[in-house]
Design a protein around this motif. Structure first.
Motif, short mmCIF file in Angstrom:
data_model
loop_
_atom_site.label_atom_id
_atom_site.label_comp_id
_atom_site.label_asym_id
_atom_site.label_seq_id
_atom_site.Cartn_x
_atom_site.Cartn_y
_atom_site.Cartn_z
N ASN A 136 -46.37 43.76 -2.11
CA ASN A 136 -46.06 43.53 -3.41
C ASN A 136 -45.44 42.30 -3.56
O ASN A 136 -44.07 42.19 -3.85
N ALA A 137 -46.27 41.12 -3.25
CA ALA A 137 -45.70 40.03 -3.36
C ALA A 137 -46.46 39.21 -4.48
O ALA A 137 -47.74 39.45 -4.69
N ASP A 138 -45.97 37.87 -4.96
CA ASP A 138 -47.03 37.13 -5.95
C ASP A 138 -47.70 36.08 -5.07
O ASP A 138 -48.76 35.72 -5.49
N ALA A 139 -46.80 35.34 -4.08
CA ALA A 139 -47.66 34.51 -3.08
C ALA A 139 -47.09 34.78 -1.71
O ALA A 139 -45.62 34.79 -1.71
N ILE A 140 -47.63 34.06 -0.83
CA ILE A 140 -46.98 34.11 0.48
C ILE A 140 -46.17 32.66 0.88
O ILE A 140 -45.00 32.70 1.37
N ALA A 141 -46.83 31.42 0.33
CA ALA A 141 -46.20 30.30 0.41
C ALA A 141 -46.39 29.26 -0.62
O ALA A 141 -47.41 29.50 -1.22
N ALA A 176 -48.83 24.58 5.42
CA ALA A 176 -48.77 25.81 5.50
C ALA A 176 -49.85 26.38 6.52
O ALA A 176 -51.00 26.22 6.06
N ARG A 177 -49.59 26.97 7.67
CA ARG A 177 -50.48 27.61 8.42
C ARG A 177 -50.21 29.26 8.68
O ARG A 177 -49.14 29.63 8.63
N PHE A 178 -51.29 29.99 8.62
CA PHE A 178 -51.22 31.44 8.61
C PHE A 178 -52.06 31.98 9.81
O PHE A 178 -53.33 31.58 9.85
N THR A 179 -51.76 33.08 10.40
CA THR A 179 -52.25 33.89 11.36
C THR A 179 -51.81 35.12 11.36
O THR A 179 -50.56 35.22 11.29
N ARG A 180 -52.65 36.25 11.62
CA ARG A 180 -52.19 37.48 11.66
C ARG A 180 -51.22 37.99 10.20
O ARG A 180 -50.21 38.61 10.40
N ILE A 181 -51.66 37.66 9.35
CA ILE A 181 -51.23 37.95 8.26
C ILE A 181 -51.79 39.21 7.38
O ILE A 181 -52.78 39.50 7.30
N THR A 182 -50.82 40.26 7.12
CA THR A 182 -51.30 41.47 6.35
C THR A 182 -50.51 41.45 5.15
O THR A 182 -49.38 41.25 5.07
N ILE A 183 -51.44 41.71 3.90
CA ILE A 183 -50.99 41.67 2.65
C ILE A 183 -51.35 42.87 1.96
O ILE A 183 -52.42 43.42 1.87
N TYR A 184 -50.47 43.83 1.52
CA TYR A 184 -50.62 45.00 0.72
C TYR A 184 -50.48 44.54 -0.58
O TYR A 184 -49.28 44.36 -1.27
N GLY A 185 -51.39 44.61 -1.55
CA GLY A 185 -51.62 44.09 -2.83
C GLY A 185 -52.48 42.79 -2.75
O GLY A 185 -53.56 42.94 -2.18
N ASP A 186 -52.46 42.13 -3.86
CA ASP A 186 -53.35 40.86 -4.14
C ASP A 186 -52.58 39.69 -4.28
O ASP A 186 -53.00 38.63 -4.98
N ALA A 187 -51.49 39.61 -3.34
CA ALA A 187 -50.67 38.24 -3.46
C ALA A 187 -51.75 36.92 -2.89
O ALA A 187 -52.60 37.05 -2.18
#
Length: 458
Positions: free
Chosen positions: A395-400, A410-421
């Motif tokens: 339940n987030a608007d954005a990660i970064a 911004a670098r991302f690995t192994r990110i799990t998102i519940y919702g549609d951020a």
């Protein structure tokens, strides 16, 4: 500048490795090297695409102009770039044909070398008013290393070349040297094509090495800038279960100053501030440079959470209800958030005001605005970076959120998102007192760096 050959391909398979190109690099452009020049990259765009390039800003298309060329057609773009190669490239010559199609006031069309970041590189720029300059660019600071007054006509092709070797940078236009200087702005980096408030066509791009420090023969377009930072410590997969405090530790005497290592024993520390988003609330903890805080639960209200005044480590810290921000990174160059979690942040969890890189690993957040935000209107602007690995968000608007005009990544690995951020939001940073402008989102291989396999939606 070049004759055409349908057999020419990319990445060292170009048929013009020898002959005119090698003679130009070793003879006309070189610093007296005797080693045989080798072409490690070439693109004449005859295949009709820019698949070996990564784009940042502008409108880029391959069009016919006697032959196939790549053209940037958005005259209003303040910073349109194509990048190729790797940040490990050091001693080389990059050359290209460049044709300005329009040059607005304060605009330019040019060639880039040693792009270690999206705003750190050497640039050979064609400018309005019949000026050509070799520039060292670092963020908003542009240092002119040399230049000449010569005709710069819209609609005419110019052969530009930059040679970088150690701290020496040299530039030519149509085979004639226009500048040579010593600079330490960037020791390695990719090549690039760039316009600002201008439109231009580019063709016959090549990278050659004289044998001093050869570039990698098989570069990739991602990741980009800077060389990938890696967390200094890792954590197990984040738990989504909130810890139970072992006891309460009232904050009765104001902010707790931390030097060295502070271990809270999983006690709940409370309370400072009003629990709202009001600016300038005091933090519960202030960490001196090099400090570590661990095994702490921050109860509500938690004011402005934790302030890091220099390099710091935040390990297994939990925010039950984020007030203004969970943590603010104010000074230093490397910050580590390892494990822990935060919830109920109507705006952002981690605020990055200083320079450097924030590493976030093994962290869980829920019911938040953004997990990370690089400050977009602080009194001092920096190039900032965030590296996230093994993070779960619900339940987030954005990660970064980052500022691409300042070279943030911004670098991302192994990110799990519940919702549609949204994973990565791109802003144009502004001066203090103004509001940053959201200009885009999503992976681009330059500022927002991830692939679909790095993100799992549930």
């Amino acid at each position: 500048m070049f004759s055409r050959s349908s057999a020419r391909r990319r990445w060292g398979r170009w048929s013009l490795v020898t002959g005119a190109v090698a003679a130009l690099v070793v003879g006309t452009i070189g610093f007296g090297h005797t080693a045989q020049a080798a072409t490690v990259f070439g693109d004449d765009f005859e295949d009709g695409n820019t698949s070996d390039w990564s784009k940042s800003g502008g409108t880029w298309t391959v069009v016919a102009d006697g032959s196939q060329t790549v053209r940037q057609t958005n005259a209003g773009s303040e910073n349109a770039r194509l990048f190729a190669g790797t940040t490990s490239w050091t001693a080389y010559t990059v050359q290209a044909r460049v044709k300005p199609l329009s040059l607005g006031s304060g605009g330019h069309a040019g060639l880039l070398a040693r792009a270690s970041g999206s705003t750190t590189f050497y640039r050979l720029a064609l400018l309005p008013g019949n000026q050509v300059q070799l520039q060292a660019v670092k963020g908003s600071t542009v240092t002119v290393l040399g230049g000449v007054s010569r005709t710069v006509a819209v609609g005419s092709w110019y052969a530009l070349a930059i040679e970088v070797n150690g701290s020496t940078v040299r530039a030519t236009v149509d085979g004639a040297q226009i500048a040579q200087a010593t600079s330490e702005v960037s020791g390695s980096g990719r090549i690039g094509l760039q316009t600002a408030y201008a439109t231009a066509a580019f063709d016959d791009v090549s990278v050659t090495t004289s044998g001093t420090t050869p570039p990698t023969a098989n570069p990739t377009t991602t990741p980009n800038n800077p060389p990938t930072p890696t967390p200094t410590t890792t954590a197990p997969p984040p738990t989504t279960t909130w810890p139970t405090p072992t006891g309460n530790a009232p904050v009765n005497n104001g902010t707790i100053q931390v030097t060295g290592t502070f271990d809270g024993g999983m006690r709940r520390y409370c309370c400072i501030g009003d629990g709202g988003q009001g600016e300038s609330q005091d933090p519960v903890f202030t960490l001196a440079a090099g400090a570590t805080i661990q095994n702490v639960i921050l109860g509500a209200p938690a004011g402005d959470g934790i302030h890091c005044e220099g390099n710091c480590t935040i390990r297994n810290v939990w925010w039950e209800d984020v007030g203004e921000d969970a943590a603010t990174f104010r000074g230093g160059s490397t910050y580590n958030v390892i494990g822990g979690g935060a919830r109920a942040a109507s705006d952002k969890v981690f605020q990055h005001n200083g320079s450097g890189t924030v590493h976030i690993t093994g962290f869980y957040a829920e019911n938040i605005g953004k997990l990370y935000r690089g400050c977009g209107n602080c009194s001092t602007s920096y190039e900032r970076h965030v590296v996230m690995d093994n993070v779960t968000v619900r339940n987030a608007d954005a990660i970064a959120g980052i500022n691409t005009n300042w070279g943030d990544t911004a670098r991302f690995t192994r990110i799990t998102i519940y919702g549609d951020a949204t994973v990565c939001q791109k802003y144009r940073g502004v001066s203090s007192g103004n509001e940053p402008v959201l200009i885009g989102e999503g992976a681009d291989g330059v500022n927002c760096i991830y692939t679909s396999s790095d993100i799992t939606y549930r």
